[in-house]
Design an enzyme around this catalytic site. Sequence first.
Site, PDB file in Angstrom:
ATOM      1  N   LYS A  50       1.591  -0.304  15.093  1.00 57.15           N
ATOM      2  CA  LYS A  50       3.018  -0.384  15.425  1.00 57.15           C
ATOM      3  C   LYS A  50       3.423  -1.645  16.195  1.00 57.15           C
ATOM      4  O   LYS A  50       4.623  -1.913  16.325  1.00 57.15           O
ATOM      5  CB  LYS A  50       3.429   0.851  16.252  1.00 57.15           C
TER       6      LYS A  50
ATOM      7  N   HIS B  47       0.858  -1.197   0.000  1.00 54.78           N
ATOM      8  CA  HIS B  47       0.000   0.000   0.000  1.00 54.78           C
ATOM      9  C   HIS B  47       0.886   1.235   0.000  1.00 54.78           C
ATOM     10  O   HIS B  47       1.725   1.392   0.880  1.00 54.78           O
ATOM     11  CB  HIS B  47      -0.913   0.010   1.243  1.00 54.78           C
TER      12      HIS B  47
ATOM     13  N   TYR C 179       4.034   6.726  10.129  1.00 50.11           N
ATOM     14  CA  TYR C 179       3.247   5.539   9.748  1.00 50.11           C
ATOM     15  C   TYR C 179       4.123   4.491   9.068  1.00 50.11           C
ATOM     16  O   TYR C 179       4.008   3.306   9.342  1.00 50.11           O
ATOM     17  CB  TYR C 179       2.088   5.938   8.837  1.00 50.11           C
TER      18      TYR C 179
ATOM     19  N   TYR D 104      -9.004   5.176   7.767  1.00 53.41           N
ATOM     20  CA  TYR D 104      -9.133   5.521   9.188  1.00 53.41           C
ATOM     21  C   TYR D 104     -10.163   6.643   9.273  1.00 53.41           C
ATOM     22  O   TYR D 104      -9.929   7.724   8.733  1.00 53.41           O
ATOM     23  CB  TYR D 104      -7.803   6.013   9.751  1.00 53.41           C
TER      24      TYR D 104
ATOM     25  N   PRO E 191      -3.807  -0.129  18.808  1.00 54.58           N
ATOM     26  CA  PRO E 191      -3.604  -0.552  17.410  1.00 54.58           C
ATOM     27  C   PRO E 191      -3.751   0.548  16.363  1.00 54.58           C
ATOM     28  O   PRO E 191      -3.463   0.331  15.203  1.00 54.58           O
ATOM     29  CB  PRO E 191      -4.682  -1.630  17.239  1.00 54.58           C
TER      30      PRO E 191
HETATM   31  C1  PHB Z   1      -5.700  -4.581  11.070  1.00 50.43           C
HETATM   32  O1  PHB Z   1      -5.620  -4.909   9.880  1.00 50.43           O
HETATM   33  O2  PHB Z   1      -6.142  -5.348  11.929  1.00 50.43           O
HETATM   34  C2  PHB Z   1      -5.219  -3.224  11.465  1.00 50.43           C
HETATM   35  C3  PHB Z   1      -4.710  -2.385  10.511  1.00 50.43           C
HETATM   36  C4  PHB Z   1      -4.273  -1.115  10.879  1.00 50.43           C
HETATM   37  C5  PHB Z   1      -4.345  -0.712  12.185  1.00 50.43           C
HETATM   38  C6  PHB Z   1      -4.830  -1.582  13.143  1.00 50.43           C
HETATM   39  C7  PHB Z   1      -5.278  -2.849  12.781  1.00 50.43           C
HETATM   40  O3  PHB Z   1      -3.935   0.518  12.526  1.00 50.43           O
END
Ligand code: PHB
Length: 389
Positions: free
Chosen positions: A297, A72, A385, A201, A293
Amino acid sequence: MRTQVAIIGAGPAGLLLSHLLHLQGISSVVLETRSRADIEATIRAGVLEQGTMDVLTAAGVGERMRKEGALHHGFELAFGGKRHRIDLHGLTGKSITVYPQHEVLKDLVAARLAAQGTILFEVSDVALHDVSTNKSFVTFRHAGEAQRIDADFIAGCDGYHGVSRPAMPDQATRQDYQKIYPFGWFGILVESAPSSEELIYAQHERGFALVSTRSPTVQRLYFQCDPADKVDNWSDDRIWAELHGRLENHDGWKLKEGKIFQKGIIGMRSFVSTPMQAGRLFLAGDAAHIVPPTGAKGLNLAVSDVKVLTAGLVEFYRNGGEALLQTYSETALKRIWRAECFSWTMTRLLHTFADATPFEREMQRAELENIVSSPALATALAENYVGAF
Ligand code: PHB
Ligand code: APR
């Protein structure tokens, strides 16, 4: 039994450490309470920073990641009825790979066993002894028998609930830092095609939401919920209504539904326990720190800890030098605190705090607007990120 490094826990930290040491001719034994099938089946997030991709590739366990992982070059921030793309590659020259953690574990277990590495699954009663001396040892039960391993070093890679952190000497002088967030994430796994090419997000007055993926046919979605809520309170219809409500706006994009085959609620906390070493015991990964999460990280920090620890152990076995081992905690904590800060920032920016004042809500919105309209701020977010720090 005798080995150079006894490793407690076969998560990403323990397995990768064992393999990196093997590649440097250093022996290790990994002890794991769960079965191989169990650890390889635990579906966990897998957003891999460039640095993590490089470590796995250099260790010879990156082939499937490159083939099956999704590269990505950006992600989307959604708020105020609009989506804004953060061009990770354009802003930093780096990207991420979405490749689930349990797939990383499968690759590491296969590599360890192909190299005749020793992983003892389904052990119990693991206890650490004399870690303040250079005669440390571990006792445990395996295949119904009491066993013991003598080791020069012990690596505690057994996660937040493991036995290693409590076994650190000088408990009274340890410094723990913690923040528990007043919300959790309701996570679902869905059989469907992806709804978007990149992660989304979303900040919404009803709460945070995240569109992520596991594969072309399995999607992962989360929304902010009450940490004390019960999964049974959420019918599939109610879940979809909430996700549509938080994620869709007026640009015609629609979230794809599918069969929900797993539901769960995860708590959110930031946690750091210091120091990460004492005597011959070294903590790595979740055994020493937890991130919420939101910044993706967790896995990447486990990998960076292990990289620093390996360098120290290689120096010790190469020329008896202890400088890198003595500064392990300090070195690892530099990156850990930056990742903790980023994860806290993402959490603060994207979640709805019930006790926020109208002024604070406007500040949250304004900070998001700043990020998507300032290349400098967007670059800072992107660097964090992709792990370019
Ligand atoms: C996930 O794919 O579970 C996931 C992806 C990004 C995040 C947290 C969890 O920031
Ligand atoms: N003895 C042996 N093994 C143990 C013990 C014990 N007493 N206690 C726990 N374990 C095992 C667990 O079963 C687990 O497989 O240690 C392993 C720890 O793995 P993780 O929790 O995955 O921790 P770590 O390797 O540090 O990886 C951190 O995992 O939870 C995610 O988000 C987190 O991505 C991050 C990553």
